[in-house]
Write an enzyme that holds these catalytic residues in place. Structure first.
Site, PDB file in Angstrom:
ATOM      1  N   SER B 362      63.885  -7.903   9.971  1.00 10.44           N
ATOM      2  CA  SER B 362      62.676  -7.329   9.400  1.00 10.44           C
ATOM      3  C   SER B 362      61.920  -8.485   8.769  1.00 10.44           C
ATOM      4  O   SER B 362      62.404  -9.104   7.835  1.00 10.44           O
ATOM      5  CB  SER B 362      63.038  -6.287   8.348  1.00 10.44           C
ATOM      6  OG  SER B 362      61.892  -5.928   7.638  1.00 10.44           O
ATOM      7  N   ARG B 363      60.729  -8.778   9.302  1.00  7.35           N
ATOM      8  CA  ARG B 363      60.015  -9.960   8.811  1.00  7.35           C
ATOM      9  C   ARG B 363      59.391  -9.726   7.438  1.00  7.35           C
ATOM     10  O   ARG B 363      58.943 -10.666   6.802  1.00  7.35           O
ATOM     11  CB  ARG B 363      58.953 -10.386   9.826  1.00  7.35           C
ATOM     12  CG  ARG B 363      59.577 -11.111  10.977  1.00  7.35           C
ATOM     13  CD  ARG B 363      58.549 -11.536  11.989  1.00  7.35           C
ATOM     14  NE  ARG B 363      59.097 -11.339  13.326  1.00  7.35           N
ATOM     15  CZ  ARG B 363      58.391 -11.139  14.400  1.00  7.35           C
ATOM     16  NH1 ARG B 363      57.089 -11.088  14.318  1.00  7.35           N
ATOM     17  NH2 ARG B 363      58.954 -10.973  15.573  1.00  7.35           N
ATOM     18  N   VAL B 364      59.339  -8.490   7.009  1.00  2.19           N
ATOM     19  CA  VAL B 364      58.817  -8.219   5.666  1.00  2.19           C
ATOM     20  C   VAL B 364      59.908  -8.538   4.650  1.00  2.19           C
ATOM     21  O   VAL B 364      59.643  -8.963   3.532  1.00  2.19           O
ATOM     22  CB  VAL B 364      58.335  -6.761   5.580  1.00  2.19           C
ATOM     23  CG1 VAL B 364      58.033  -6.374   4.170  1.00  2.19           C
ATOM     24  CG2 VAL B 364      57.114  -6.570   6.453  1.00  2.19           C
TER      25      VAL B 364
END
Lengths: 127, 505
Positions: B362-364
């Site tokens: 998850s790049r967040v």
């Protein structure tokens, strides 16, 4: 497609304002050239394009029954203002229109027939 | 008499004057796509109407001498020579509060037999997503109720997280679990489920599941089943997004699930090929990337000036034989802010959910996690990845040093506790309690097969003896020192029962 269109336009410009006999000669000559250049297979498509080009100038005027010539002339005059002066009118009797008239060119339509009104009523709830 | 009056009023509304209308003529009909002569002033994406059948269509191709359009209805009724009229409006669908709880087609027409949906608002299906200035970073978590996802691959509100995996994996069920979980969320988002090209029976089953769980109270289903025209498959995700945008613009949070975009790309490929657009790789047209990027770019977290609403997108993609390097999967991976990969080999081994932790991201990141989860799961992903590596390495070695053995045993227990049944979401407080127990090593002395029973026992014991622990985590979304101490005590107490039982055995 562009080539076919171009050839059809050339053929129209060549045959414009010519007598039937002259037209026949020109078409024969045109076909000979096509054959010589090994493009005879395009003849069918050119013919179709010719029909389309011709239809561009036509306005189909449909009536429910035969009308008095004076009324027809009046309608034509009015329609020339809307469709353009160069248009050719073709009259057709179409009984299912019930009454009124329907004028149709390639891009535009004026439906002033009883059938059209009934259709409008029929589809009113669905709009 | 009353009927007569109504009829009279309706007729009075009609214009009977013959007007000059722009028309075209159908000259080719192919699998839901038509070619039309005329309509020289028509705009792209404008609605057109087939006069004889009263069916609508949408213009997609504007060429030198003809127009290509898709039919929004039964294309078998359309014939060569049919007159087509301009609609003079771009394709839009009905949107509004009244859509919630309903099953609709991409044009907003009801499919659930509950009657007409009376709503005044319309929204265009194609719209450009919010610009950079209007957005703010994703900072609020969207709890899915799935331990593994919430702890290791957290999703934030406004994020685009791709679910991808083979045909047999349970991607749709996991996405539906996320919808079910929203029922217990304090700031509940509106959920939109968009099944594309699915069997009618499958859609009916899904709706039944949502109804049973009470999730239809906050869900809209925009359905384009397998039996619907290909144009509906193509339009469904945009319609679902338009429904979501209505609520986002009002400052609400929205979760949209596109199930699945592989079928959507098939639909667009079919339309594009019939429209004779040049085919590229795998016969997809050149704009296949833009097809998905323009859809997923509409997912956003709006800033305070724009109302602070958000639209979270969970697209689903089906892979072929586990190949995530396929054309469409790589396209959508690069568009999204992360992906969750469902591994069919893990599924066959009985791991549920069958998420491959190494390939999921998850790049967040942790900015979309609650404080409580952030505290306990900070090192979990790394530890788990190391354990999996170690396990593979030690597969054929029998004797290992005590330290490695301890790490192996803990890893096995963490993997076991992350297992979860589908369509069975867990609230945040329960997730925090069980993951905390695993990470802190309270499960080290419990047998693997007892972990599930221990988990249920722990929840029950806390609910009966110390409900304030759950309440504190739920309300503060944090794990403070005093709650932690209380939790330690109760976990030790429950774990003791199983340690003893294990020794006896």
């Amino acid at each position: 497609m562009k080539k076919i269109k171009k050839l059809a336009k050339i053929l129209i410009s060549l045959t414009d304002d010519k007598s039937e006999k002259e037209k026949e000669e020109i078409i024969k000559f045109f076909l000979v050239i096509l054959r010589q250049r090994k493009k005879i297979h395009l003849a069918k498509q050119i013919l179709r394009e010719l029909g389309r080009e011709k239809r561009k100038k036509e306005v189909m005027l449909n009536f429910a029954r035969k009308l008095d010539e004076k009324i027809v002339a009046e309608i034509k005059e009015k329609l020339k203002g809307l469709f353009g002066k160069e248009k050719e009118f073709k009259i057709k009797i179409q009984e299912e229109l019930i009454g009124g008239f329907l004028a149709k060119s390639q891009n535009y339509l004026i439906d002033a027939s009883i059938k059209g009104l009934i259709n409008k009523l029929r589809t009113h709830g669905n709009v | 008499m009353e009927t007569f009056e109504i009829l009279k009023k309706e007729i009075e509304k009609l214009e009977f004057e013959g007007k000059k209308e722009e028309i075209g003529e159908v000259f080719e009909v192919k699998d839901g796509v038509v070619k039309i002569f005329g309509l020289s002033d028509v705009e792209n994406f404008e609605v057109i109407k087939f006069e004889r059948t009263n069916i609508e269509g949408v213009v997609l191709n504007l060429e030198e001498d003809n127009v290509g359009a898709i039919v929004l209805g039964d294309f078998s009724k359309i014939k060569e020579g049919d007159v087509v009229k301009r609609g003079k409006r771009v394709l839009s669908c009905k949107v509004g509060e009244k859509m919630v709880g309903r099953i609709i087609d991409p044009l907003g027409n009801p499919l659930d037999g509950k009657g007409e949906i009376k709503t005044e608002s319309f929204s265009p299906l194609e719209k450009i997503g919010p610009g950079v200035i209007e957005r703010e970073p994703v900072n609020f978590p969207l709890h899915t109720g799935i331990k593994l996802i919430d702890a290791l691959v957290p999703i934030g509100r406004g994020q685009r997280e791709l679910f991808l995996g083979d045909r047999i994996t349970e991607k749709s069920s996991l996405a539906l679990t996320a919808i079910l979980n929203q029922k217990q969320e304090p700031k509940r988002p509106i959920c939109i489920y968009v099944p594309i090209g699915k069997k009618e029976a499958e859609v009916a089953r899904t709706v039944e599941t949502l109804k049973k769980a009470g999730a239809m109270d906050y869900t809209i289903v925009v359905s384009a089943p397998a039996s619907s025209p290909i144009s509906f498959w193509y339009l469904a995700p945009y319609a679902g997004c338009a429904q979501g945008e209505y609520f986002m613009e009002k400052g609400q949070d929205v979760l949209v699930i596109y199930d699945d975009l592989t079928k959507h790309s098939y639909a667009w490929r079919q339309i594009a090929l019939i429209l004779r657009r040049p085919p590229g790789r795998e016969a997809y047209p050149g704009d296949i990337f833009y097809l998905h990027s323009r859809l997923l770019e509409r997912a956003a977290k709006l800033n305070k000036e724009r109302g602070g609403g958000s639209l979270t997108a969970l697209p689903i993609i089906e892979t072929q034989a586990g190949d995530i390097t396929g054309y469409i999967p790589t396209n959508v991976i690069s568009i999204c802010d992360g992906q969750i990969y469902f591994d069919s080999s893990l599924y066959l081994k009985g791991q549920r959910p069958e998420v491959n932790i190494g390939l999921s991201v998850s790049r967040v990141g942790s900015s979309a996690q609650t404080k409580a989860m952030k505290k306990i799961a900070a090192t979990l992903k790394l530890e788990l990845a190391q354990f999996l590596e170690l396990e593979r390495f030690l597969e054929f070695i029998e004797e290992v040093d005590p330290e490695t053995k301890k790490r192996l045993e803990r890893g096995k227990r963490i993997r076991e506790l992350l297992k979860q049944e589908k369509l069975n979401p867990l609230p945040l407080e329960k997730e925090v309690a069980i993951i905390y127990a695993g990470v802190e090593g309270f499960l080290d002395k419990i047998r693997l097969e007892d972990i599930k029973i221990f988990e249920n026992d722990l929840y029950q014991t806390i609910e009966i003896q110390k409900p304030e622990i759950f309440r504190a985590i739920r309300e503060a979304r944090d794990l403070d020192l005093s709650t932690k101490m209380e939790l330690d005590k109760i976990i030790k107490e429950v774990a003791k029962r199983y340690e003893v039982a294990g020794d006896k055995k």
